[in-house]
Design a protein around this motif. Sequence first.
Motif, short mmCIF file in Angstrom:
data_model
loop_
_atom_site.label_atom_id
_atom_site.label_comp_id
_atom_site.label_asym_id
_atom_site.label_seq_id
_atom_site.Cartn_x
_atom_site.Cartn_y
_atom_site.Cartn_z
N ARG A 139 0.82 -1.22 0.00
CA ARG A 139 0.00 0.00 0.00
C ARG A 139 0.85 1.27 0.00
N ASN A 140 2.03 1.19 0.57
CA ASN A 140 3.03 2.26 0.51
C ASN A 140 4.34 1.73 1.06
N TYR A 141 5.39 2.53 0.93
CA TYR A 141 6.72 2.05 1.32
C TYR A 141 6.84 1.75 2.81
N THR A 142 5.95 2.28 3.64
CA THR A 142 6.03 2.02 5.09
C THR A 142 5.68 0.57 5.43
N ASP A 143 5.13 -0.17 4.47
CA ASP A 143 4.86 -1.60 4.72
C ASP A 143 6.15 -2.34 5.07
N TRP A 144 7.26 -1.89 4.48
CA TRP A 144 8.54 -2.55 4.74
C TRP A 144 9.06 -2.24 6.15
N PHE A 145 8.61 -1.15 6.74
CA PHE A 145 9.08 -0.79 8.08
C PHE A 145 8.67 -1.87 9.09
N VAL A 153 14.00 -0.16 3.56
CA VAL A 153 13.34 -0.77 2.41
C VAL A 153 14.39 -1.54 1.61
N PRO A 154 13.99 -2.51 0.76
CA PRO A 154 14.96 -3.22 -0.08
C PRO A 154 15.58 -2.29 -1.12
N GLU A 155 16.69 -2.70 -1.67
CA GLU A 155 17.36 -1.90 -2.71
C GLU A 155 16.48 -1.70 -3.93
N SER A 156 15.58 -2.66 -4.19
CA SER A 156 14.71 -2.54 -5.36
C SER A 156 13.72 -1.39 -5.24
N CYS A 157 13.61 -0.80 -4.05
CA CYS A 157 12.75 0.38 -3.86
C CYS A 157 13.47 1.68 -4.21
N CYS A 158 14.78 1.59 -4.38
CA CYS A 158 15.56 2.80 -4.63
C CYS A 158 15.48 3.24 -6.08
N LEU A 159 15.36 4.55 -6.30
CA LEU A 159 15.36 5.08 -7.65
C LEU A 159 16.67 4.74 -8.35
N GLN A 160 17.77 4.93 -7.64
CA GLN A 160 19.09 4.56 -8.12
C GLN A 160 19.82 3.87 -6.97
N ARG A 161 20.28 2.68 -7.21
CA ARG A 161 20.93 1.93 -6.14
C ARG A 161 22.28 2.55 -5.78
N SER A 162 22.47 2.74 -4.49
CA SER A 162 23.72 3.30 -4.00
C SER A 162 23.84 2.96 -2.52
N ASN A 163 25.01 3.15 -1.96
CA ASN A 163 25.22 2.89 -0.55
C ASN A 163 24.34 3.81 0.29
N CYS A 165 21.07 3.98 0.23
CA CYS A 165 19.77 4.36 -0.36
C CYS A 165 18.61 3.66 0.35
N GLN A 166 18.87 2.52 0.99
CA GLN A 166 17.80 1.77 1.66
C GLN A 166 17.25 2.50 2.89
N ARG A 167 17.99 3.48 3.38
CA ARG A 167 17.53 4.22 4.56
C ARG A 167 17.29 5.70 4.26
N ASP A 168 17.42 6.07 2.99
CA ASP A 168 17.20 7.45 2.59
C ASP A 168 15.86 7.56 1.88
N SER A 169 14.83 8.03 2.59
CA SER A 169 13.48 8.06 2.03
C SER A 169 13.35 8.93 0.78
N ALA A 170 14.26 9.86 0.59
CA ALA A 170 14.20 10.73 -0.59
C ALA A 170 14.53 9.97 -1.87
N SER A 171 15.17 8.81 -1.74
CA SER A 171 15.60 8.06 -2.93
C SER A 171 14.72 6.84 -3.19
N TRP A 172 13.52 6.78 -2.60
CA TRP A 172 12.64 5.63 -2.79
C TRP A 172 11.51 5.94 -3.76
N TRP A 173 11.04 4.87 -4.43
CA TRP A 173 9.80 4.99 -5.20
C TRP A 173 8.68 5.20 -4.20
#
Length: 205
Positions: A139-145, A153-163, A165-173
């Motif tokens: 339903r939204n990215y908070t489901d992963w929390f 969130v998993p790396e597949s949620c990141c707009l661009q994979r980088s070190n 990015c899994q904890r940077d909410s600005a870089s998530w779909w």
Amino acid sequence: MFLFNLIFWLGGCGVLGVGIWLAATQGRFATLSFSFPSLSAAGLFMATGAIIMVVGFLGCLGAATEHRCLLLTFFTVLSILFLLELVGLLVFFTCRDKFDRYAQSNLKEGLKLYGTDDNVGLTKAWDLAQNEFRCCGVRNYTDWFEVRNSTWVPESCCLQRSNGCQRDSASWWKEPCYEKVKRWLAENIFAMGIFAACIIVVQVR
């Protein structure tokens, strides 16, 4: 008519081949539901490919031989598939709210199995879905929390994979996967229904 159905049959062969390849090389690849592990991409591809092949074969053979019985069988099978699709859509829209609640609950439970050793197929499926549909969570990215009890969130949620990015909410779909996949399925099922209707009209003529 023969050429049209030949293309249809070849398409079915291709879809079936993809399904067999997925089953042989990926096992339970692309099974998002932990309650229904048989609903995998491989199984769906093989079932769809087999149906298309049978319908296309009947159409090709009927058009080539102009055998009334084969043409009638082809028309009947195609009509049944079209009617089943209409009934399925009617049931879905009638019970849409209940279906949505159950499906979302089931998928959210499946998130808890992400990354575990016994659920490699489910893990790959979520990574594939989130990468392809550019979405995150059910339903939204908070489901992963809820899975890790943290803002992760998993790396597949990141707009661009980088070190990091899994904890940077600005870089998530930000879009939810459930809604995007549901829209995609609705659009494709509608297109298949139109396609089947066109074939029926051509056959009647």
